[in-house]
Scaffold this motif. Structure first.
Motif, PDB file in Angstrom:
ATOM      1  N   ALA A  19      68.308 -27.331  65.915  1.00  0.00           N
ATOM      2  CA  ALA A  19      68.856 -26.711  64.713  1.00  0.00           C
ATOM      3  C   ALA A  19      68.998 -25.207  64.891  1.00  0.00           C
ATOM      4  N   ARG A  20      68.021 -24.612  65.536  1.00  0.00           N
ATOM      5  CA  ARG A  20      68.104 -23.172  65.805  1.00  0.00           C
ATOM      6  C   ARG A  20      69.303 -22.874  66.700  1.00  0.00           C
ATOM      7  N   ARG A  21      69.473 -23.675  67.753  1.00  0.00           N
ATOM      8  CA  ARG A  21      70.576 -23.452  68.688  1.00  0.00           C
ATOM      9  C   ARG A  21      71.924 -23.636  68.002  1.00  0.00           C
ATOM     10  N   ASP A  22      72.039 -24.700  67.195  1.00  0.00           N
ATOM     11  CA  ASP A  22      73.308 -24.977  66.535  1.00  0.00           C
ATOM     12  C   ASP A  22      73.644 -23.914  65.493  1.00  0.00           C
ATOM     13  N   ALA A  23      72.611 -23.426  64.792  1.00  0.00           N
ATOM     14  CA  ALA A  23      72.863 -22.391  63.784  1.00  0.00           C
ATOM     15  C   ALA A  23      73.381 -21.121  64.432  1.00  0.00           C
ATOM     16  N   HIS A  24      72.813 -20.758  65.570  1.00  0.00           N
ATOM     17  CA  HIS A  24      73.293 -19.574  66.279  1.00  0.00           C
ATOM     18  C   HIS A  24      74.733 -19.778  66.755  1.00  0.00           C
TER      19      HIS A  24
ATOM     20  N   ALA B 179      67.248 -20.133  59.319  1.00  0.00           N
ATOM     21  CA  ALA B 179      66.046 -20.524  58.565  1.00  0.00           C
ATOM     22  C   ALA B 179      66.337 -21.718  57.673  1.00  0.00           C
ATOM     23  N   ALA B 180      67.487 -21.708  57.019  1.00  0.00           N
ATOM     24  CA  ALA B 180      67.851 -22.832  56.149  1.00  0.00           C
ATOM     25  C   ALA B 180      68.033 -24.107  56.953  1.00  0.00           C
TER      26      ALA B 180
END
Length: 905
Positions: free
Chosen positions: A726-731, A738-739
């Motif tokens: 999720a962190r990678r995809d958000a970036h 955070a969401a």
């Protein structure tokens, strides 16, 4: 911190899908609150007597039949340390309903006034002796019925006069007297219809034992009569009737009913009535004192105040000391204003002074002390609040910790109780003029003797807490005594042989007092070292020796206190009885066991902070050795010098009676994180020749039996993997990282148990991730609380002491450290030979209170609150809030989340 994190063991975490347990019914809450109030004020001996109570029906919940659900008069309630009991069905007193809701535009109350009263029972009451009674009459208002609108003087809806305006519950408790209040419910015009006040008081008084767990039949003592405003005529008439019914000898004269009037002489007609009463009383005083001869002065000193009238202004100023006021009356259908005047000579004070002037020769030196027993005084404040403090409480000047609060009233009226400063209420000030002052009936201002009902609860704990754990009578057929915690024998310092002793070796009754004395001595010694900094070398050495001696004395006192608390808490047979209840689910029992485990570890943290004077290593005897780590090792076994993080978690469970199987004494699973995981999954422990199936396969943690839960390594790896993705995809997509991570954790929590107090978590040692052991090494923690996405822990061997941290379940850096979580079920606790507590009759009603999570956790929390006071006074913890988490106590809530750089073993 961005959020206010508090540890509140008396309130469970709310979950949308959580059902109300049978033991948490709305009706039971007042009973539990009453028993906790009884324990806090009257002590553990009173609770022990409650368990053995027999022979009378127990009307557990009380309440008026037409009261608002959740309102003040719907049930008995504990207001601080006082129990407020709404009583209905009386055969004496006012029988008029006096409806105040016929006009929908002006509904003052929806409750009837017929055949009702309020009984007020402070924790000060000593039921082993005759109990004084305050018979108080309200003025022209709705009385003690719950308000449905805002009064003309600003009293909010959802409140009752005795708590909100008169503060009678607060004042009776603060007075220290062994006195109950009986508050007749009259009409809005102060109609009470009480012609025989003694018979009325006896009828109400006889109903009180049905609402309280008592072992004796209470005896009523003297009646003290008081009235406010329009209640003055009823109070004066009752005082006269009680006098007429009493004898005329010295004994009856001493026990005669005093009269308190608070702005309660409402005109010249009532003034004449009060003047006649005073003349009769003073004439009798003169006759008794004359007959007593040389004993007269001593006899008079025993009685205390007989008449006490206070006034604010207007008519009350005029009738009490003289003056002019205006009133209105109806003439020919019209309201006309009338000017009234009472000369100083015709006032109550003038009438009193004239009597003393006429009898000055006969009284001689008795004139001044007798005059002091007929007091007329001006008080500040408003008329409506003159029984209380003279003023209304502000919105912020309220107690947020009321026991068993009612629900908010109409329009959101606040149920919270006005804060009360001892000695500021006019009723309490009047009571202080009675014999015994603040010491209660027949009491004194000196400390109560050990073993008395007035002795503070915690001062009696070493002698009496075990009596709670071993109740007599039919409650349980068998009450095993908890096994004492293993205690090492530290070389220095050593506890005294006295069960409770001061640093000087003197036995005392309060187990906390030696530590308080030791803290005081240490503070003085520290100050002496500072003062000697510029003195001679010899003086500096002497000051340092004195400080070293004070430190050793404090450590001795702390170890002695620790021994007492460890052996008494939690009360094992109370816990065994609770676990034997069939009406409480395994899930609820596991939750209670977890909260108790957390309280045990909180207690150890606070005791250790005292012993080591704040932060610092607990390993004072070498690697993984010390006065506190040695206790945890002794409880679960293992070699000296082994890491003690898992042992600390095992120690807390040992205090609750942990057993891997019925009759098994094996605790080797608590000697390392890997052993604990292996046992949780398989039930096997490591023996001399390999695995031993200690726990049956269908009873393991992994089986889910008894409310057990195991969140395995793969589950945490999945969460960590998904958070990282999720962190990678958000970036990559320029989204709110955070969401995105919160959404992943929320989905994971939908299918996995939420961490809760008492869960044991094993993590990688240090900051390593990968959800795996590193060279077989790990670190063990216990969950103290779970708040949304944050886990707050308590853990041994963190920086060579007991510490805490906050872990973020939305951060893969944190979840990647977790190897597994284990939650031990009910099959590992309790004594299977203890039968279920009786469910029927009197014993069943009492058992519902005694064998409850509220009382078990409440006792632990009360003790820890005392420890917090001591630690905070010396700055050894960062917060003085007894409900704060260990994380807040350790860091003030501003420490690092992960605790990077802090050693773990």
């Amino acid at each position: 911190m961005a959020r206010d994190i508090r540890y509140v063991p008396s309130v469970r975490e709310a979950r949308p899908d959580r059902e109300l347990r049978p033991s948490e019914s709305a009706a039971e809450a007042p009973a539990v609150a009453m028993l906790l109030a009884l324990q806090r004020s009257a002590g553990n001996r009173a609770v022990a007597r409650a368990i053995g109570r027999s022979g009378r029906a127990l009307a557990r919940f009380g309440g008026w039949s037409d009261a608002r659900a959740g309102g003040w008069n719907a049930a008995d309630r504990a207001v601080g340390r006082t129990v407020r009991i709404p009583i209905e069905g009386l055969t004496r007193g006012n029988a008029a309903a006096d409806p105040q809701n016929t006009d929908p535009r002006n509904t003052a109350t929806n409750e009837s006034a017929a055949n009702r009263a309020i009984a007020v029972v402070p924790g000060n009451v000593d039921w082993g002796r005759p109990v004084e009674v305050l018979l108080h009459f309200h003025g022209h208002n709705v009385g003690y019925r719950e308000r449905a609108n805002t009064s003309t003087t600003g009293t909010p809806p959802g409140t009752v006069r005795d708590v909100e305006v008169d503060e009678i519950e607060q004042q009776l408790q603060s007075s220290g007297r062994s006195m109950v209040g009986i508050l007749p419910q009259g009409t809005t015009s102060s109609g009470f219809s009480i012609t025989d006040p003694e018979a009325y008081v006896d009828e109400v008084f006889q109903k009180i034992p049905g609402h309280l767990p008592l072992t004796v039949q209470p005896q009523r003592g003297r009646i003290v009569v008081s009235g406010h405003s329009g209640g003055g005529p009823a109070a004066t008439a009752s005082a006269r009737a009680l006098q007429a019914a009493a004898g005329a000898d010295e004994t009856h004269w001493l026990a005669a009913s005093p009269l308190f009037l608070f702005d309660a002489i409402n005109g010249t007609g009532e003034l004449a009535d009060v003047r006649r009463l005073l003349t009769a009383w003073l004439d009798q005083d003169l006759a008794i004192l004359t007959a007593a001869g040389p004993r007269a002065a001593a006899l008079l000193a025993q009685r205390g105040v007989r008449f006490y009238s206070t006034y604010t202004g207007g008519v009350y100023h005029g009738t009490n000391v003289g003056g002019t006021w205006e009133s209105q009356r109806r003439e020919n259908g019209q309201l006309v204003t009338v000017t009234n005047t009472v000369s100083p000579a015709d006032s109550v004070r003038g009438h009193r002074d004239a009597w003393f002037a006429r009898h000055r020769g006969a009284l001689g030196p008795l004139e001044a002390p007798l005059r002091e027993q007929y007091k007329i005084e001006h008080v500040a404040g408003s008329h409506d609040y003159t029984v209380g403090t003279g003023h209304a409480a502000s919105a912020t000047d309220r107690n947020q910790d009321i026991s068993s609060p009612p629900t908010a009233g109409p329009g959101g009226g606040t149920p919270n109780v006005p804060n009360y400063t001892p000695g500021t209420g006019h009723l309490e000030q009047a009571l202080a003029h009675l014999p015994g002052g603040s010491g209660g009936s027949g009491g004194s201002a000196t400390a109560p003797p050990p073993g008395s009902a007035q002795e503070p609860a915690l001062a009696r704990m070493p002698r009496t807490l075990a009596r709670i754990a071993r109740p007599p009578g039919p409650v349980l057929a068998r009450q095993p005594h908890p096994a004492p915690a293993p205690q090492p024998q530290p070389v220095t310092p050593t506890p005294t042989s006295s069960p409770v002793a001061t640093p000087d070796g003197h036995a005392v009754d309060d187990p906390f007092q030696p530590v308080r004395d030791g803290v005081t001595h240490l503070a003085e010694a520290d100050a002496a070292v500072t003062a000697a900094a510029h003195d001679t070398a010899a003086a500096r050495r002497a000051a340092r020796r004195q400080r070293d001696s004070a430190r050793t004395s404090l450590q001795t006192a702390v170890l002695t206190l620790a021994t007492t608390l460890r052996n008494e808490l939690p009360p094992r047979s109370m816990l065994d009885g609770y676990l034997a209840r069939s009406d409480v689910t395994d899930v609820a029992k596991v939750e209670t066991l977890g909260r108790l485990s957390a309280e045990v570890e909180r207690m150890e943290f606070l005791l250790g902070r005292m012993y080591h004077r704040g932060a610092g290593t607990w390993e004072t005897g070498g690697m993984n050795r010390g006065a506190f780590p040695d206790v945890y090792r002794a409880a679960v076994g293992g070699d000296a010098g082994q890491p003690w993080c898992t042992k600390f978690s095992g120690y807390a469970r040992s205090r609750l009676g942990f057993h891997a199987a019925p009759g098994s004494a094996t605790t080797t699973m608590f000697q390392s994180g890997w052993r604990l995981q292996h046992w949780s999954e398989t039930g096997a422990t490591l023996g001399a020749h390999g695995d031993v199936q200690t726990t049956a396969a269908d009873q393991t943690v992994a089986s889910g039996a008894g409310g057990s839960t195991l969140v395995a390594t793969e589950d945490w790896r999945t969460l960590t993997h998904d958070l990282t993705a999720a962190r990678r995809d958000a970036h990559r997509h320029h989204q709110d990282e955070a969401a995105a991570r919160r959404a992943v954790t929320d989905r994971w929590l939908e299918t996995h148990p939420h961490p809760q107090a008492g869960d044991i978590v094993v993590k990688t040692r240090g900051a390593a991730t990968g959800n795996a052991y590193s060279g077989g090494q790990s670190h063990t923690m216990m969950v103290e609380r779970f708040d949304g996405h944050f886990v707050y822990t308590i853990e041994g061997n963190r920086g060579d002491q007991v510490g805490a941290r906050r872990m973020d379940l939305t951060d893969p850096a944190d979840t990647g450290q977790i190897i597994f979580l284990t939650r031990l079920g009910t099959q590992f606790f309790g004594d299977p030979s203890v039968p279920e507590p009786e469910r029927e009759g009197l014993a069943g009603l009492v058992n519902d209170i005694i064998y409850s999570d509220a009382l078990l956790v409440g006792l632990m929390h009360e003790v820890n609150a005392r420890l917090v006071e001591i630690d905070a006074s010396m700055g050894w913890i960062a917060s003085s809030d007894a409900d704060a988490s260990v994380y807040e106590w350790q860091t003030g809530g501003t420490g690092p989340v992960h605790g990077a750089g802090v050693s773990e073993e």
